[in-house]
Design an enzyme around this catalytic site. Sequence first.
Site, PDB file in Angstrom:
ATOM      1  N   HIS A  63      -9.752  13.796   0.243  1.00 13.45           N
ATOM      2  CA  HIS A  63      -9.156  14.855  -0.563  1.00 13.45           C
ATOM      3  C   HIS A  63      -9.712  16.174  -0.032  1.00 13.45           C
ATOM      4  CE1 HIS A  63      -7.849  12.288  -4.034  1.00 13.45           C
ATOM      5  NE2 HIS A  63      -8.759  11.489  -3.506  1.00 13.45           N
ATOM      6  N   ASP A  75      -1.247  16.291  -2.713  1.00 11.69           N
ATOM      7  CA  ASP A  75      -1.484  15.357  -3.809  1.00 11.69           C
ATOM      8  C   ASP A  75      -0.431  15.598  -4.888  1.00 11.69           C
ATOM      9  OD1 ASP A  75      -2.755  14.339  -6.388  1.00 11.69           O
ATOM     10  OD2 ASP A  75      -4.238  13.695  -4.920  1.00 11.69           O
ATOM     11  N   HIS A  91      -4.603   1.106   8.290  1.00  4.00           N
ATOM     12  CA  HIS A  91      -5.034   0.747   6.939  1.00  4.00           C
ATOM     13  C   HIS A  91      -6.451   0.169   6.932  1.00  4.00           C
ATOM     14  CE1 HIS A  91      -4.552  -0.480   2.740  1.00  4.00           C
ATOM     15  NE2 HIS A  91      -5.363  -1.459   3.112  1.00  4.00           N
ATOM     16  N   GLY A 119     -13.405   6.478  -8.837  1.00  3.87           N
ATOM     17  CA  GLY A 119     -12.097   7.086  -9.035  1.00  3.87           C
ATOM     18  C   GLY A 119     -11.074   6.766  -7.968  1.00  3.87           C
ATOM     19  N   CYS A 125       0.333   3.416   3.147  1.00  5.10           N
ATOM     20  CA  CYS A 125       0.975   2.831   4.327  1.00  5.10           C
ATOM     21  C   CYS A 125       2.472   3.126   4.297  1.00  5.10           C
ATOM     22  CB  CYS A 125       0.737   1.323   4.391  1.00  5.10           C
ATOM     23  SG  CYS A 125      -0.937   0.836   4.866  1.00  5.10           S
ATOM     24  N   THR A 173      -8.062   5.120  -6.556  1.00  6.50           N
ATOM     25  CA  THR A 173      -6.937   4.397  -7.156  1.00  6.50           C
ATOM     26  C   THR A 173      -5.987   3.825  -6.108  1.00  6.50           C
ATOM     27  OG1 THR A 173      -5.695   6.453  -7.419  1.00  6.50           O
ATOM     28  CG2 THR A 173      -7.013   5.724  -9.308  1.00  6.50           C
ATOM     29  N   HIS A 200      -8.889   7.635   2.410  1.00  7.61           N
ATOM     30  CA  HIS A 200      -8.281   8.965   2.392  1.00  7.61           C
ATOM     31  C   HIS A 200      -9.294  10.003   1.960  1.00  7.61           C
ATOM     32  CE1 HIS A 200      -7.630   7.356  -1.672  1.00  7.61           C
ATOM     33  NE2 HIS A 200      -7.569   8.613  -2.123  1.00  7.61           N
ATOM     34  N   CYS A 218       0.835  -1.205   0.000  1.00  9.27           N
ATOM     35  CA  CYS A 218       0.000   0.000   0.000  1.00  9.27           C
ATOM     36  C   CYS A 218       0.873   1.260   0.000  1.00  9.27           C
ATOM     37  CB  CYS A 218      -0.916   0.005   1.226  1.00  9.27           C
ATOM     38  SG  CYS A 218      -1.866   1.529   1.404  1.00  9.27           S
ATOM     39  N   HIS A 239      -6.595   2.693   0.310  1.00  6.85           N
ATOM     40  CA  HIS A 239      -6.338   3.038   1.709  1.00  6.85           C
ATOM     41  C   HIS A 239      -7.221   4.263   1.916  1.00  6.85           C
ATOM     42  CE1 HIS A 239      -3.302   3.613   5.153  1.00  6.85           C
ATOM     43  NE2 HIS A 239      -4.128   4.646   5.268  1.00  6.85           N
TER      44      HIS A 239
END
Length: 118
Positions: free
Chosen positions: A107, A35, A51, A98, A12, A100, A105, A9, A103
Site C-alpha cells: 500500500h 485502492d 502470485h 489486516g 491475479c 484481506t 501487495h 485470487c 497476494h
Amino acid sequence: MAGEPQADCLFCKIAAGDVPATIVRETETTLAFRDISPQAPTHVLVIPKVHYSDAAELAAAEPVIAGDVLREAGQVAADEKVDGTGYRIVFNTGPGAGQTVFHAHAHVLGGRDLQRLV
C-alpha cells in the site's frame, strides 16, 4: 503453486485484465492501481504479477521482484507528488495484520498527515 496465477485470487485477476482496476503504473513484473477503499488521498496498491501469498513469501522466492515492488512504490509516490511531503509503504502480512487479499501487495499512502498511523 506459488508464483503461478491463482484462479480464485482477485489480484491475479486484476493483473490478467479480467477484473477492472484504475491502473496508474505497469511494468513487466508489477502493476499499480488505486485502492477501492482509500485510507488517504493517495492510496495505491503495488502488486507483483506473480502470485505469492504475502511479502515474506515473495521476498524469499523472488527477491528481485520484491525489489521491483518497492521501486515501483517509490515511483508511484513521485508520480502522485507525495514523495516530498512523506508517504508510507505498508505490507500487511496475515489476517491479524489486516491482510484481506492473500497476494503480496504494498500500500502506498500519502497526501495527508500519517504520523498518527502505526
